[in-house]
Design a protein around this motif. Structure first.
Motif, mmCIF file in Angstrom:
data_model
loop_
_atom_site.group_PDB
_atom_site.id
_atom_site.type_symbol
_atom_site.label_atom_id
_atom_site.label_comp_id
_atom_site.label_asym_id
_atom_site.label_seq_id
_atom_site.Cartn_x
_atom_site.Cartn_y
_atom_site.Cartn_z
ATOM 1 N N LEU A 289 0.497 -1.447 -0.138
ATOM 2 C CA LEU A 289 -0.746 0.130 -0.016
ATOM 3 C C LEU A 289 0.658 1.616 -0.053
ATOM 4 N N GLN A 290 2.143 1.049 0.549
ATOM 5 C CA GLN A 290 2.866 2.129 0.055
ATOM 6 C C GLN A 290 3.264 2.348 -0.975
ATOM 7 N N SER A 291 3.691 1.866 -2.127
ATOM 8 C CA SER A 291 3.596 1.458 -3.183
ATOM 9 C C SER A 291 2.281 2.027 -3.653
ATOM 10 N N GLU A 292 1.369 1.740 -3.285
ATOM 11 C CA GLU A 292 -0.038 1.900 -4.404
ATOM 12 C C GLU A 292 -0.238 3.189 -4.135
ATOM 13 N N LEU A 293 -0.157 3.737 -3.070
ATOM 14 C CA LEU A 293 -0.913 5.477 -2.706
ATOM 15 C C LEU A 293 0.511 6.140 -2.857
ATOM 16 N N GLN A 294 1.569 5.843 -2.997
ATOM 17 C CA GLN A 294 2.590 6.577 -3.323
ATOM 18 C C GLN A 294 3.028 7.298 -2.131
ATOM 19 N N ASN A 295 3.185 6.403 -0.973
ATOM 20 C CA ASN A 295 3.086 7.366 0.460
ATOM 21 C C ASN A 295 3.330 6.502 1.347
ATOM 22 N N PRO A 296 4.919 6.989 1.760
ATOM 23 C CA PRO A 296 5.391 6.107 2.901
ATOM 24 C C PRO A 296 4.920 6.339 4.664
ATOM 25 N N ASN A 297 3.732 6.979 4.553
ATOM 26 C CA ASN A 297 3.889 7.123 5.592
ATOM 27 C C ASN A 297 2.849 6.347 5.867
ATOM 28 N N VAL A 298 2.919 5.387 4.921
ATOM 29 C CA VAL A 298 1.281 4.032 5.204
ATOM 30 C C VAL A 298 1.657 3.439 6.919
ATOM 31 N N ALA A 299 1.140 2.862 7.388
ATOM 32 C CA ALA A 299 0.995 2.211 8.640
ATOM 33 C C ALA A 299 0.048 0.405 8.864
ATOM 34 N N SER A 300 0.377 -0.363 9.093
ATOM 35 C CA SER A 300 -1.267 -1.218 8.864
ATOM 36 C C SER A 300 -0.626 -2.413 10.115
ATOM 37 N N GLU A 301 -1.673 -2.464 11.069
ATOM 38 C CA GLU A 301 -1.803 -4.137 12.051
ATOM 39 C C GLU A 301 -3.392 -5.014 11.973
ATOM 40 N N VAL A 302 -2.649 -6.090 11.249
ATOM 41 C CA VAL A 302 -3.434 -7.024 11.326
ATOM 42 C C VAL A 302 -3.675 -7.819 12.799
ATOM 43 N N ILE A 303 -5.182 -7.663 13.125
ATOM 44 C CA ILE A 303 -5.777 -8.034 14.357
ATOM 45 C C ILE A 303 -6.733 -9.557 14.062
ATOM 46 N N LEU A 304 -6.484 -10.129 14.773
ATOM 47 C CA LEU A 304 -6.898 -11.388 15.021
ATOM 48 C C LEU A 304 -8.441 -11.586 15.415
ATOM 49 N N THR A 305 -9.705 -12.111 14.410
ATOM 50 C CA THR A 305 -10.638 -12.620 15.260
ATOM 51 C C THR A 305 -11.504 -13.313 14.574
ATOM 52 N N SER A 306 -12.797 -13.814 15.338
ATOM 53 C CA SER A 306 -13.388 -14.568 14.552
ATOM 54 C C SER A 306 -14.142 -14.303 13.670
ATOM 55 N N GLU A 307 -15.180 -13.842 13.961
ATOM 56 C CA GLU A 307 -15.676 -12.768 13.349
ATOM 57 C C GLU A 307 -15.943 -11.261 12.818
ATOM 58 N N PRO A 308 -16.711 -11.030 12.228
ATOM 59 C CA PRO A 308 -16.537 -9.183 11.379
ATOM 60 C C PRO A 308 -16.470 -8.227 12.555
ATOM 61 N N VAL A 309 -16.044 -7.197 13.299
ATOM 62 C CA VAL A 309 -16.113 -6.230 13.554
ATOM 63 C C VAL A 309 -17.391 -5.760 13.660
ATOM 64 N N PHE A 310 -17.410 -4.963 12.324
ATOM 65 C CA PHE A 310 -17.922 -4.351 11.701
ATOM 66 C C PHE A 310 -18.819 -5.125 10.774
ATOM 67 N N VAL A 311 -20.887 -4.627 11.399
ATOM 68 C CA VAL A 311 -21.620 -4.816 10.125
ATOM 69 C C VAL A 311 -22.201 -4.196 9.336
ATOM 70 N N SER A 312 -21.789 -4.581 8.100
ATOM 71 C CA SER A 312 -22.615 -3.585 7.513
ATOM 72 C C SER A 312 -24.278 -3.135 7.623
ATOM 73 N N SER A 313 -24.364 -1.781 7.422
ATOM 74 C CA SER A 313 -26.203 -2.054 8.013
ATOM 75 C C SER A 313 -27.191 -1.839 6.807
ATOM 76 N N THR A 314 -28.605 -2.773 7.009
ATOM 77 C CA THR A 314 -29.273 -2.958 5.720
ATOM 78 C C THR A 314 -30.687 -1.933 5.440
#
Length: 314
Positions: A289-314
């Protein structure tokens, strides 16, 4: 582009801005006295606000390119957003002051006090010189903004400011030069206060942009989702990287503070994994994503979870 190179381009662009705005503020003050125009005085005050904001922006620029640390775990880019909010608030104060004085002048005119007549001899050269300077500044900011991968919020903000300043100068200059024509129209009665009416109209237009800028950066500072979250190609890239590391992407969170972008991938592991796999996934997301966005100030985190954290509203 390395952080030091980013800072160098920004600092050089802002230094030109300091010199130009200092000249415009001084020239505008002199022209306002020579012409008896509150509109020109406000133009001078606008340049003064931009000058002060650039001086602050230079300090922010030096910090924004620093890598994240324990003091600022999400990076120093958030200072850019705070800087823009501060500038919008200062500009709103100046606009309020201008509107108050214009309303006071109009009220005094209604009460029988005629303001000094406009002296238009300096308006044409003032308009031409200021417009040329604003155009050169815009070219300066834009060229360096593009060199920095269109990531610098400071340069983007100053680029927008100088466009607003140039447009204000052109519109008000033409209006002031045409104001004597009011004498041969049914609007001749407002001719003595045309300058104040013009100031109120322009202040309302500029104030709208200032409020929008404040709200946008308030959204960032308060933790709102970045517009990048709507880019499906980014989500597909992250999803593919997680899949390559035996994890299924459940949700993707993208927030942005100035030029700093934080990406949080919520994943469900297909089987037991080692901590090193999470590290490798995070590094792969950062690089992609630093390459895709051409931005060296991109940071990421990976968090393990068994189910979606955000549920899309319908």
């Amino acid at each position: 582009m390395p952080a030091k190179s980013q800072e160098k381009f920004e600092q050089k662009a802002l230094q030109y801005g300091i010199i130009a705005n200092a000249f415009m503020a001084g020239y505008g003050l002199w022209a306002s006295v020579a012409s008896n125009s509150s509109v020109v005085l406000f133009d001078s005050l606008y340049s003064t606000v931009m000058l002060c904001s650039i001086l602050v922006g230079k300090s922010i620029s030096r910090n924004a390119s620093r890598p994240r640390d324990r003091s600022y775990p999400y990076g120093y880019g958030g200072q850019e957003a705070v800087y823009v909010m501060f500038r919008c608030l200062v500009l709103a104060g100046v606009l309020g002051f201008g509107i108050f004085n214009a309303v006071y002048t109009i009220w005094s005119y209604i009460d029988g006090d005629v303001p000094p007549a406009l002296e238009l001899g300096q308006i044409l050269p003032y308009t031409i010189i200021m417009t040329i300077i604003c155009g050169l500044l815009w070219m300066n900011y834009r060229s360096n903004w593009i060199k920095l991968g269109r990531q610098s919020l400071i340069l983007r903000n100053e680029m927008q400011n100088v466009v607003a300043d140039g447009a204000y100068t052109v519109v008000t200059g033409i209006a002031l030069l045409a104001s004597p024509l009011l004498q041969i129209t049914p609007l001749a009665v407002i001719s003595p206060i045309f300058d104040s009416i013009l100031l109120i109209i322009c202040s309302v237009v500029i104030g709208k942009d200032a409020i929008q800028g404040f709200i946008f950066n308030l959204w960032q500072v308060s933790g709102g989702t970045s517009d990048l979250a709507n880019d499906k190609s980014l989500e597909q890239q992250v999803e593919g990287i997680c899949s390559n590391h035996a994890m299924a992407l459940q949700n993707l969170l993208i927030t942005q503070l100035g030029r700093s972008v934080l990406i949080v991938a919520y994943c469900n592991a297909e089987h037991a994994i080692q901590p090193s796999q999470i590290d490798n996934t995070r590094h792969a997301i950062n690089q992609a994503l630093q390459s895709e966005l051409q931005n060296p100030n991109v940071a990421s985190e990976v968090i393990l979870t068994s189910e979606p954290v955000f549920v899309s509203s319908t």
